[in-house]
Design an enzyme around this catalytic site. Structure first.
Site, PDB file in Angstrom:
ATOM      1  N   SER A 139      45.484 -24.682   4.883  1.00 47.92           N
ATOM      2  CA  SER A 139      44.189 -25.360   4.971  1.00 47.92           C
ATOM      3  C   SER A 139      44.229 -26.750   4.356  1.00 47.92           C
ATOM      4  CB  SER A 139      43.116 -24.533   4.255  1.00 47.92           C
ATOM      5  OG  SER A 139      42.846 -23.348   4.938  1.00 47.92           O
ATOM      6  N   ASP A 178      33.751 -29.530   6.976  1.00 48.49           N
ATOM      7  CA  ASP A 178      34.785 -28.896   6.153  1.00 48.49           C
ATOM      8  C   ASP A 178      35.891 -29.897   5.829  1.00 48.49           C
ATOM      9  OD1 ASP A 178      36.126 -27.052   4.664  1.00 48.49           O
ATOM     10  OD2 ASP A 178      36.507 -25.630   6.279  1.00 48.49           O
ATOM     11  N   HIS A 219      36.529 -26.444   1.857  1.00 51.47           N
ATOM     12  CA  HIS A 219      36.629 -25.097   1.292  1.00 51.47           C
ATOM     13  C   HIS A 219      37.804 -24.958   0.328  1.00 51.47           C
ATOM     14  CE1 HIS A 219      39.483 -24.161   4.730  1.00 51.47           C
ATOM     15  NE2 HIS A 219      40.073 -23.463   3.767  1.00 51.47           N
TER      16      HIS A 219
END
Length: 294
Positions: A202, A116, A77
């Site tokens: 992230s 992911d 992402h």
């Protein structure tokens, strides 16, 4: 004269005993701060969207720690803007320092939106970062200390000096709360931790006390409390072949074999006594003798 000899002997004994005990205490407590060492494997990942807009996250180097870095791990992402654009349609910049505009444009080696995970390949090997060792779930236990390492955007709100180099890396500590399965983006293995994960973290590493990567920091849930989650590093291990990328696992280190040396049965076969102990005994004898002649 006799009193002087006595005082000298006692002083020598006291100083030597203090030195030995201090050295032993220092040796028992000093240790390498491996979590801090893991900072050397972290990079800032920037995705320019327009002349004024960009997305970003954190990444970390994998491979052989003794060799130049070629591969960077981050989240799917991060490089797709949460799926807003196709993988690879935007330039992926891996920064070593924003202050000096030091970065490389990476390509996508492997990517998986279910896990992911995105594995990036640099255009050429670099020694500006060090590859981190990966720790499979079998090598870590619930309750162990862990740390989130990366570039959370919220920490930059208080300063204009956003270097995004190693001095800007943020470390938040906590424990590994549990391993579970997340239904988000498929059934993937994740770790829950009380170490804070925020936007910008992230793609960064969740490391154990040895500085080994146990997970990829990915998301958090906010209910009555904030729950932080990292993708279990096993997902990356099962996704990327070790023989191609050459990453190192914590389990790759040879295990220490039990000492099979026969027990000494004669004076000649016994190990030499500790020289420090001999010195202490000699000085003690000298001190006692000096005291006796007073």
């Amino acid at each position: 004269m006799k009193k002087a000899v006595k005082r000298l002997a006692v002083l020598i004994l006291a100083l030597l005993t203090l030195a030995v005990s201090s050295t032993a205490a220092f040796a028992d407590t000093i240790e390498v701060n491996s979590t801090s060492d893991a900072i050397n494997g972290v990079v800032w990942v920037k995705i320019p969207v327009s002349s004024t807009d960009y997305g970003w996250g954190t990444g970390f180097a994998i491979g052989d720690p003794d060799k130049p870095v070629e591969y960077i791990v981050t989240n799917w992402h991060v490089v797709t803007g949460d799926g807003k654009y196709e993988p690879g349609s935007k330039e992926i910049q891996v920064y070593f320092s924003n202050e000096t505009n030091d970065y490389m444009v990476a390509s996508i080696y492997k990517i998986d939106n279910v896990r992911d995970i995105a594995v990036l390949k640099l255009p050429e090997p670099t020694t500006k970062r060090t590859a981190l060792v990966l720790c499979p779930s079998d090598d870590i236990r619930t309750g162990e200390s862990v740390a989130v390492i990366g570039y959370p955007g919220v920490s930059d709100e208080i300063t204009y000096e956003r270097k995004y180099d190693l001095t800007d890396v943020t470390v938040t500590s906590g424990v590994l709360s549990k391993k579970t399965t997340s239904m988000y983006h498929g059934n993937r293995s994740v770790y829950q931790t009380d170490a804070e994960i925020n936007p910008g973290n992230s793609g960064g590493p969740l490391v154990n006390s040895k500085g080994q990567v146990v997970g990829i920091n990915t998301f958090y849930l906010t209910t009555t409390t904030k729950l932080n989650y990292a993708i279990c590093i096993d997902e990356l291990i099962n996704f990327v072949p070790q023989d191609v990328v050459g990453y190192v696992l914590s389990t790759d280190a040879p295990k220490e074999e039990p000492d099979s040396t026969p027990v000494a049965t004669t004076p000649e076969e016994k190990d030499d006594p500790d020289p420090t102990l001999i010195i202490v005994i000699i000085v003690a004898v000298v001190a006692v003798a000096a005291a006796a002649v007073v």
